[in-house]
Motif scaffolding. Structure first.
Motif, mmCIF file in Angstrom:
data_model
loop_
_atom_site.group_PDB
_atom_site.id
_atom_site.type_symbol
_atom_site.label_atom_id
_atom_site.label_comp_id
_atom_site.label_asym_id
_atom_site.label_seq_id
_atom_site.Cartn_x
_atom_site.Cartn_y
_atom_site.Cartn_z
ATOM 1 N N SER A 98 -6.448 -7.189 2.324
ATOM 2 C CA SER A 98 -7.031 -5.860 2.510
ATOM 3 C C SER A 98 -6.472 -4.920 1.446
ATOM 4 C CB SER A 98 -6.713 -5.325 3.908
ATOM 5 O OG SER A 98 -7.009 -3.943 3.976
ATOM 6 N N ILE A 99 -7.328 -4.461 0.560
ATOM 7 C CA ILE A 99 -6.867 -3.584 -0.510
ATOM 8 C C ILE A 99 -6.352 -2.255 0.039
ATOM 9 C CG2 ILE A 99 -9.168 -2.619 -0.950
ATOM 10 C CD1 ILE A 99 -8.389 -2.531 -3.933
ATOM 11 N N ASP A 100 -6.967 -1.770 1.146
ATOM 12 C CA ASP A 100 -6.512 -0.505 1.719
ATOM 13 C C ASP A 100 -5.121 -0.631 2.318
ATOM 14 O OD1 ASP A 100 -8.773 0.746 0.900
ATOM 15 O OD2 ASP A 100 -9.698 0.915 2.877
ATOM 16 N N ASN A 101 -4.828 -1.786 2.941
ATOM 17 C CA ASN A 101 -3.476 -2.004 3.467
ATOM 18 C C ASN A 101 -2.445 -1.958 2.343
ATOM 19 O OD1 ASN A 101 -4.400 -2.290 6.063
ATOM 20 N ND2 ASN A 101 -4.303 -4.518 6.095
ATOM 21 N N ILE A 102 -2.787 -2.561 1.204
ATOM 22 C CA ILE A 102 -1.867 -2.561 0.063
ATOM 23 C C ILE A 102 -1.720 -1.147 -0.493
ATOM 24 C CG2 ILE A 102 -1.418 -3.500 -2.231
ATOM 25 C CD1 ILE A 102 -1.224 -5.555 -0.005
ATOM 26 N N LYS A 103 -2.823 -0.420 -0.602
ATOM 27 C CA LYS A 103 -2.766 0.956 -1.100
ATOM 28 C C LYS A 103 -1.875 1.822 -0.208
ATOM 29 C CE LYS A 103 -7.232 1.232 -3.482
ATOM 30 N NZ LYS A 103 -8.590 1.855 -3.465
ATOM 31 N N ALA A 104 -2.037 1.675 1.111
ATOM 32 C CA ALA A 104 -1.225 2.459 2.045
ATOM 33 C C ALA A 104 0.257 2.138 1.880
ATOM 34 C CB ALA A 104 -1.672 2.197 3.484
#
Length: 407
Positions: free
Chosen positions: A392-398
């Motif tokens: 999940s790219i959003d999990n990494i961004k967060a």
């Protein structure tokens, strides 16, 4: 909150009967730890149930329908007030955004198929077992809040020098009373938000939103009315039930960047992690619980932002509640900076309408916070596309926003 650790002490309950006029409801209850039944009773009164909860102080109170504990939101408030403070109430028949019956919940939790209609005692046991396996949602009940309003009693019209001195005197009295109330609330450890209107020589008015019922303030803050100023104490009954999904590693969250402009009128700007606007609102009387519920309806904030330095207490408290990054600009943004930020941003979203200065200030804070992490987020996207990982790219961004490395 994940209670999949089987060592938790769980009490499952189910309604046997509501009781007639003048009678209290009766319940079946089962006390469970690590799958082992420690205590069970097919028929206890509400008063006996409360005594057992205080005697054993379980980690979880599990039930298939939370309204069986009260029948109405007002009665639920009363029931929750009687619980030991460490007990968490779990409704086992709510899964994400849908309700299922207790037999379906048992199957989903891996307990197996239950034939026929279970007895109240069997239902109480299944509720306890489902909750002990980490399933169900936590029930949160926001109950009473109290407002303390400090303001002038007298109406002041136009006048000369003596009138101006009188105005300054009243503002000084409002400021002094506000400080005394703040000291009293701090001394007793009460949680509150404070908003006020400044003016020359002091304050025009101030409003405390105290997150406690009115009776908690007896002996701490007293109403006051003189010919000059008044202190009003108003209990606000706003019961609201929310169901919080218990954390699951597979759950995909939407992460947010949130700008807040607190005050008598509060502005709130909610962007997703890529800086796309989800909602920009403002309103009088929006307190911290209202803001929290509004934010949670969109996702989980990773950044809470303000347009002023130092950050207002309300913004600091919100960041702390969410364990989010607090963004504070190096210096307070000027009106011209905020106008330019918002105009450039709004030109990309033609449907966006900014209705007042509170919305503008909240949005400017969120935009500046997004700009502060924008280059990092682009690097994350570029890096993940190169290595081709299915994550999940959003999990990494967060995670990167919160200071973690992707190397």
């Amino acid at each position: 909150m994940n209670y999949s650790a089987r060592k938790a002490l769980v009490m499952g309950v189910d309604l046997v009967s509501y009781g007639g006029k003048g009678k209290t409801p009766r319940y079946a209850m089962v006390l469970l730890r690590d799958g082992e039944v420690l205590l069970e009773n097919p028929d206890v009164s509400l008063h006996r149930l409360i005594r057992l909860l205080w005697e054993y102080k379980p980690d979880i109170l599990a039930i298939d329908n939370v309204f069986e504990l009260g029948g109405s939101e007002r009665k639920l408030v009363k029931f929750f007030n009687m619980l030991p403070p460490t007990v968490k109430v779990i409704q086992v028949t709510r899964w994400q955004d849908e309700f299922v019956d207790v037999k379906e919940a048992a199957m989903r939790a891996g307990i197996g198929y239950i034939q026929g209609k279970p007895t109240p005692l069997k239902t109480a046991y299944m509720a306890a077992l489902i909750a002990s396996r980490g399933y169900g949602v936590e029930v949160k009940l926001y109950e009473e809040k109290t407002k303390i309003i400090v303001s002038r009693t007298a109406s002041i019209g136009p006048g000369g020098m003596s009138q101006n001195r009188y105005k300054r005197r009243l503002r000084g009295i409002v400021l002094s009373l506000t400080r005394k109330i703040k000291e009293a609330l701090d001394k007793h450890g009460l949680d509150y938000d404070l908003t006020f209107r400044k003016s020359g020589g002091g304050l025009e008015s101030s409003v405390f939103t105290v997150y406690a019922p009115r009776e908690k303030l007896y002996g701490i803050v007293k109403p006051l009315r003189t010919s000059d100023v008044r202190v009003e104490i108003r209990p606000i009954y706003k019961p609201k039930i929310s169901f919080l999904n218990r954390e699951e590693s597979s759950t995909v969250q939407r992460y947010l960047i949130v700008g807040v402009d607190p005050g008598i009128s509060t502005g709130l700007a909610i962007l997703d992690i890529d800086g796309i606007p989800l909602e920009i609102i403002s309103g009088r009387g929006l307190d911290r619980v209202d803001i929290v519920n509004r934010i949670l309806s969109y996702g989980i904030p990773v950044v809470i932002a303000t347009d002023v330095n130092p950050a207002p207490d309300t913004v600091k408290k919100l960041a702390s509640m969410f364990n989010a990054v607090l963004y504070v600009p190096p210096q307070s943004l000027s009106s011209d900076e905020k106008r330019q930020l918002v105009e450039e941003y709004a030109s990309r979203y033609h449907w966006l309408r900014i209705e007042d200065s509170h919305q503008r200030d909240a949005l400017a804070a969120a935009i500046r916070a997004y700009h502060n992490v924008e280059s990092k987020l682009r690097q994350v996207g570029s890096y993940l596309s190169k290595i081709g990982l299915e994550v999940s790219i959003d999990n990494i961004k967060a995670a990167v926003i919160k200071g973690k490395s992707i190397a």
